[in-house]
Design a protein around this motif. Sequence first.
Motif, mmCIF file in Angstrom:
data_model
loop_
_atom_site.group_PDB
_atom_site.id
_atom_site.type_symbol
_atom_site.label_atom_id
_atom_site.label_comp_id
_atom_site.label_asym_id
_atom_site.label_seq_id
_atom_site.Cartn_x
_atom_site.Cartn_y
_atom_site.Cartn_z
ATOM 1 N N VAL A 247 0.813 -1.227 0.000
ATOM 2 C CA VAL A 247 0.000 0.000 0.000
ATOM 3 C C VAL A 247 0.843 1.272 0.000
ATOM 4 O O VAL A 247 0.297 2.377 0.069
ATOM 5 C CB VAL A 247 -0.950 0.017 1.228
ATOM 6 C CG1 VAL A 247 -1.895 -1.168 1.206
ATOM 7 C CG2 VAL A 247 -0.167 0.056 2.538
ATOM 8 N N TRP A 248 2.146 1.135 -0.077
ATOM 9 C CA TRP A 248 3.039 2.275 0.153
ATOM 10 C C TRP A 248 2.785 3.437 -0.812
ATOM 11 O O TRP A 248 2.594 4.585 -0.392
ATOM 12 C CB TRP A 248 4.492 1.834 0.066
ATOM 13 C CG TRP A 248 5.460 2.932 0.399
ATOM 14 C CD1 TRP A 248 6.186 3.696 -0.467
ATOM 15 C CD2 TRP A 248 5.765 3.420 1.707
ATOM 16 N NE1 TRP A 248 6.931 4.620 0.214
ATOM 17 C CE2 TRP A 248 6.699 4.473 1.545
ATOM 18 C CE3 TRP A 248 5.354 3.073 2.992
ATOM 19 C CZ2 TRP A 248 7.213 5.175 2.626
ATOM 20 C CZ3 TRP A 248 5.878 3.779 4.068
ATOM 21 C CH2 TRP A 248 6.792 4.813 3.880
ATOM 22 N N GLU A 249 2.774 3.163 -2.128
ATOM 23 C CA GLU A 249 2.581 4.245 -3.092
ATOM 24 C C GLU A 249 1.197 4.863 -2.975
ATOM 25 O O GLU A 249 1.041 6.086 -3.063
ATOM 26 C CB GLU A 249 2.826 3.733 -4.516
ATOM 27 C CG GLU A 249 4.293 3.496 -4.833
ATOM 28 C CD GLU A 249 4.524 3.234 -6.313
ATOM 29 O OE1 GLU A 249 4.487 4.200 -7.103
ATOM 30 O OE2 GLU A 249 4.737 2.055 -6.663
ATOM 31 N N ASP A 250 0.171 4.034 -2.764
ATOM 32 C CA ASP A 250 -1.178 4.559 -2.571
ATOM 33 C C ASP A 250 -1.233 5.497 -1.379
ATOM 34 O O ASP A 250 -1.895 6.550 -1.422
ATOM 35 C CB ASP A 250 -2.175 3.413 -2.374
ATOM 36 C CG ASP A 250 -2.779 2.928 -3.685
ATOM 37 O OD1 ASP A 250 -2.560 3.593 -4.722
ATOM 38 O OD2 ASP A 250 -3.462 1.895 -3.675
ATOM 39 N N CYS A 251 -0.558 5.107 -0.301
ATOM 40 C CA CYS A 251 -0.563 5.950 0.897
ATOM 41 C C CYS A 251 0.166 7.265 0.646
ATOM 42 O O CYS A 251 -0.354 8.349 0.953
ATOM 43 C CB CYS A 251 0.081 5.200 2.059
ATOM 44 S SG CYS A 251 -0.955 3.902 2.758
ATOM 45 N N PHE A 252 1.354 7.188 0.085
ATOM 46 C CA PHE A 252 2.120 8.416 -0.166
ATOM 47 C C PHE A 252 1.339 9.364 -1.064
ATOM 48 O O PHE A 252 1.307 10.586 -0.823
ATOM 49 C CB PHE A 252 3.471 8.081 -0.799
ATOM 50 C CG PHE A 252 4.328 9.288 -1.051
ATOM 51 C CD1 PHE A 252 5.002 9.909 -0.012
ATOM 52 C CD2 PHE A 252 4.432 9.825 -2.329
ATOM 53 C CE1 PHE A 252 5.779 11.048 -0.246
ATOM 54 C CE2 PHE A 252 5.194 10.963 -2.566
ATOM 55 C CZ PHE A 252 5.874 11.571 -1.531
ATOM 56 N N ASN A 253 0.688 8.820 -2.077
ATOM 57 C CA ASN A 253 -0.069 9.655 -3.012
ATOM 58 C C ASN A 253 -1.367 10.197 -2.415
ATOM 59 O O ASN A 253 -2.029 11.028 -3.036
ATOM 60 C CB ASN A 253 -0.381 8.869 -4.286
ATOM 61 C CG ASN A 253 0.862 8.566 -5.096
ATOM 62 O OD1 ASN A 253 1.852 9.298 -5.038
ATOM 63 N ND2 ASN A 253 0.839 7.470 -5.843
#
Length: 342
Positions: A247-253
């Motif tokens: 979920v890292w990129e979804d969270c950062f974005n």
Amino acid sequence: MKAVRFHEHGGPDVLKYEDAPKPEIQPNEVLVKVKACALNHLDLWVRSGVRAWKLPMPHIVGSDISGEVAQIGSLVTNTKVGERVLLSPGISCGQCEACWKGLDSACRTFTIFGVMVDGGYAEYVKSPAANVIPIPGDLKFEEAASVPLVFLTAWHMLFGRAKLQPGEDVLVVGAGSGVGIAAMQVAKLVGCRVIATAGTDEKLGKAHALGADEGINHTQQSITEEVSRLTGKRGVDVIVEHVGQAVWEDCFNSLATYGRLVTCGATTGAEGKVNIQALFGRQRTILGSYMGGKGELMDVLKLIGERKLKPVIDSVFPLAEAAEAQKKMESRDFFGKILLRP
């Protein structure tokens, strides 16, 4: 005494319910008769093996422990035999600069029950006297064991690291986990809007019952798209994250300008990409968080004792069925804490 130990790293099958020596305490230690021990993902990692940790074998895991004081050392003055207690999970020296500042997890000798010392999958556990805390209010042993690690972690993430402010938008990833359940409640208590993610609609329903304002089923919906929709394309101020790579990129974005992403785990993998231009251009912050200090735990326990925050229990297993309890945790088919009872 009876204990669940492993003699080598591996899957749940390495856990053996067997006879083990009853711990012998030092003058500054306390022997606790375990009444309940809550599971954490940490138990699974320690059982499987972490390269940096060379554990004494055989080993007993279990970080969240409640019980009754069975024996006290000759120098112990802060508790008495028969008292109902829980144990602060982090063990530090109490004498270094970090400890004096209340930064227990920055202590160079810091460890956690069940990591470099034996934990609570047993009938008895020994503890430094400094880690022994009276159970607040009218909590049952199972409730008390469900509190320390996850509520302390969530509290430190939100206040110690992310500097949460009332009225902010908070995204809590993995609402059915112990940290997720704690973070939702803490954020709501200070007047924040909480957006929760979970893998099933059933878990999201339970998250709403605990105060979540909005829910995202991450198996069917895009976290980034839903956060954008729910916040009018602004993004959220704070993200509580412990899932990691998946979920890292979804969270950062999903972060707003000046948003803070705080993470305490990587259950799906430790690698995550970051768009550096989006990091500095929108002045976002990425924060690591690890446990917390005893002072923070006391703040949490006051609210727990007043029932302003509440532990959530999924299920309770006999100690002899620890392997089955860990299999349930691995399945992710649970909401709240899974416990063992000797």
